[in-house]
Enzyme design. Structure first.
Site, PDB file in Angstrom:
ATOM      1  N   GLU A  38       0.831  -1.207   0.000  1.00  0.00           N
ATOM      2  CA  GLU A  38       0.000   0.000   0.000  1.00  0.00           C
ATOM      3  C   GLU A  38       0.865   1.257   0.000  1.00  0.00           C
ATOM      4  O   GLU A  38       2.074   1.211   0.163  1.00  0.00           O
ATOM      5  CB  GLU A  38      -0.901   0.033   1.241  1.00  0.00           C
ATOM      6  CG  GLU A  38      -2.352  -0.371   0.979  1.00  0.00           C
ATOM      7  CD  GLU A  38      -3.146   0.688   0.228  1.00  0.00           C
ATOM      8  OE1 GLU A  38      -2.542   1.678  -0.240  1.00  0.00           O
ATOM      9  OE2 GLU A  38      -4.369   0.520   0.101  1.00  0.00           O
ATOM     10  N   ARG A 131      -7.402   2.040  12.917  1.00  0.00           N
ATOM     11  CA  ARG A 131      -5.989   2.290  12.584  1.00  0.00           C
ATOM     12  C   ARG A 131      -5.911   3.292  11.447  1.00  0.00           C
ATOM     13  O   ARG A 131      -6.864   3.473  10.678  1.00  0.00           O
ATOM     14  CB  ARG A 131      -5.286   0.998  12.180  1.00  0.00           C
ATOM     15  CG  ARG A 131      -5.787   0.375  10.884  1.00  0.00           C
ATOM     16  CD  ARG A 131      -4.853  -0.733  10.414  1.00  0.00           C
ATOM     17  NE  ARG A 131      -5.323  -1.395   9.198  1.00  0.00           N
ATOM     18  CZ  ARG A 131      -5.101  -0.943   7.965  1.00  0.00           C
ATOM     19  NH1 ARG A 131      -4.447   0.205   7.781  1.00  0.00           N
ATOM     20  NH2 ARG A 131      -5.539  -1.603   6.907  1.00  0.00           N
ATOM     21  N   ASN A 133      -4.940   4.513   7.857  1.00  0.00           N
ATOM     22  CA  ASN A 133      -4.831   3.844   6.566  1.00  0.00           C
ATOM     23  C   ASN A 133      -4.126   4.773   5.571  1.00  0.00           C
ATOM     24  O   ASN A 133      -3.043   5.269   5.848  1.00  0.00           O
ATOM     25  CB  ASN A 133      -6.212   3.403   6.072  1.00  0.00           C
ATOM     26  CG  ASN A 133      -6.137   2.320   5.020  1.00  0.00           C
ATOM     27  OD1 ASN A 133      -5.325   1.415   5.133  1.00  0.00           O
ATOM     28  ND2 ASN A 133      -6.979   2.392   4.003  1.00  0.00           N
ATOM     29  N   GLU A 151     -11.939  -4.589   9.944  1.00  0.00           N
ATOM     30  CA  GLU A 151     -12.571  -5.119   8.727  1.00  0.00           C
ATOM     31  C   GLU A 151     -13.483  -6.303   8.998  1.00  0.00           C
ATOM     32  O   GLU A 151     -14.311  -6.650   8.153  1.00  0.00           O
ATOM     33  CB  GLU A 151     -11.501  -5.512   7.714  1.00  0.00           C
ATOM     34  CG  GLU A 151     -10.773  -4.331   7.113  1.00  0.00           C
ATOM     35  CD  GLU A 151      -9.661  -4.755   6.186  1.00  0.00           C
ATOM     36  OE1 GLU A 151      -9.880  -4.744   4.954  1.00  0.00           O
ATOM     37  OE2 GLU A 151      -8.580  -5.099   6.681  1.00  0.00           O
ATOM     38  N   ASN A 183      -9.497   5.838   2.094  1.00  0.00           N
ATOM     39  CA  ASN A 183      -8.527   5.392   1.101  1.00  0.00           C
ATOM     40  C   ASN A 183      -8.083   6.526   0.174  1.00  0.00           C
ATOM     41  O   ASN A 183      -7.549   7.521   0.636  1.00  0.00           O
ATOM     42  CB  ASN A 183      -9.076   4.191   0.319  1.00  0.00           C
ATOM     43  CG  ASN A 183      -8.415   2.895   0.748  1.00  0.00           C
ATOM     44  OD1 ASN A 183      -7.202   2.834   0.912  1.00  0.00           O
ATOM     45  ND2 ASN A 183      -9.197   1.851   0.945  1.00  0.00           N
ATOM     46  N   ASP A 237     -10.011   1.604  -4.161  1.00  0.00           N
ATOM     47  CA  ASP A 237      -8.974   1.645  -3.130  1.00  0.00           C
ATOM     48  C   ASP A 237      -8.165   2.934  -3.278  1.00  0.00           C
ATOM     49  O   ASP A 237      -8.683   4.021  -3.129  1.00  0.00           O
ATOM     50  CB  ASP A 237      -8.107   0.386  -3.230  1.00  0.00           C
ATOM     51  CG  ASP A 237      -7.417   0.035  -1.930  1.00  0.00           C
ATOM     52  OD1 ASP A 237      -6.887   0.938  -1.273  1.00  0.00           O
ATOM     53  OD2 ASP A 237      -7.384  -1.154  -1.562  1.00  0.00           O
TER      54      ASP A 237
END
Length: 330
Positions: A38, A131, A133, A151, A183, A237
């Site tokens: 990521e 958390r 991201n 999730e 995201n 995403d």
């Protein structure tokens, strides 16, 4: 001025996607693939690509010059890592999202361990399973970052995440609440727009953006993938933007990158990828004409055929991106 930009973007559509010389190449090998790759950030000054493996957790540097990839963990910190962003004016200091903390680390880019220098701010303490991201800096170097909940819970019915803006120690400004999975982020200064993805909503939202303050307002849905792809359950995403204002959206479980014209609100291209979980993307290279793409082989309980978790570079798009901004302390 903005009406001219609209016309320019529409006309550029015909030039941007004429090339048939598209080439997708893996820059990792089978031992370097991520569990949950990521947050790619291309630093134009050093010509390095930085990214994270959220689940490992680990940070990475890919040198375009040598083709080498370096990996490090953060000393005494095993929190999941959402992103890594270089700090402007520093060669060995970065901001990372580690669990609930926005943290400054020191890393020389080669050693196998980085060290924590300072925690800038701690967020979402009221939600222990949240958390940090995805994150990016706006064109002025202000850090926009988001959070997400567990999730395994129903994030559509009970979204506990937030979108924040950070510039001045020690406070972060809440821009949005009730976020499922924060995201993709992108800015178009010419149009005065900020684009944002909450993956749970399966759409891209647009906001009016004030460059001088970083303020966002007037939320609207730019494109709804439940409408454009009703039979495909992928989630949008990560996201980036090219020099003509087109948006590039990675798709989790979609095995593709979607290219969107934000003026006509149409998908103008679908780039098929060799793995299903496409997580994020960033333009880089000396001419900013290489699209770097991270992917995932997550969760581990499923079978993910190679090259899941690989990092790719795409050339032959016949378009350039915009330089990514490093973080600038106020």
């Amino acid at each position: 001025m903005r009406s001219c930009c609209f016309i320019f973007i529409i006309l550029m559509h015909f030039r941007c996607f004429m090339s048939n010389e598209l080439h997708i190449e893996e820059i990792t090998n089978e031992t370097q693939r991520c569990i949950l790759g990521e947050g790619p950030h291309y630093d134009v000054k050093s010509q390095n690509l930085y990214y994270v493996d959220i689940a490992a957790p680990a940070i990475f540097r890919y040198s375009l010059e040598t083709g080498k990839i370096f990996k490090a963990t953060i000393k005494d910190n095993n929190s999941q890592l959402g992103f890594i962003t270089p700090i402007e004016g520093k060669t060995d200091e970065f901001v990372v999202g580690a669990g609930h903390d926005l943290t400054v680390i020191r890393w020389n880019g080669e050693s196998e361990e980085a060290t924590v220098l300072k925690v800038l701010v701690t967020v979402d303490s009221q939600f222990p399973t949240n958390r940090i991201n995805d994150a990016k800096c706006d064109p002025k170097g202000r850090l926009f970052f988001g959070t997400m909940g567990d999730e395994t819970s129903n994030l559509k019915q009970h979204p506990t995440g937030f979108l924040y803006r950070y510039q001045t120690y020690p406070n972060a400004t809440i821009l949005r609440d009730n976020v499922g999975i924060s995201n993709g982020l992108a800015w178009n200064e010419n149009l005065g727009k900020f684009y944002y993805i909450d993956s749970v909503t399966r759409n891209v939202k647009a906001y009016d953006y004030e460059s001088s303050t970083g303020h966002i307002s007037n939320e609207s849905v730019l494109i709804d993938f439940a409408v454009t792809h009703p039979d495909n359950e992928f989630a949008p995403d990560g996201m980036t933007i090219d020099e003509n204002g087109f948006l590039y959206v990675a798709t989790w479980n979609g095995a593709r990158i979607l290219v969107i014209n934000p003026v006509t609100k149409e998908i103008v291209r679908e780039i098929q990828m060799p793995t299903a979980k496409v997580t994020s993307l960033a333009f880089g290279g000396p001419s900013l004409d290489i699209l770097f793409v991270t992917t995932a082989a997550y969760p581990a309980s499923y079978t993910h055929p190679p090259p899941s978790g690989a990092v790719f570079k795409i050339t032959g798009l016949n378009v350039k991106g915009l330089p990514m901004s490093n973080f600038k302390f106020d």
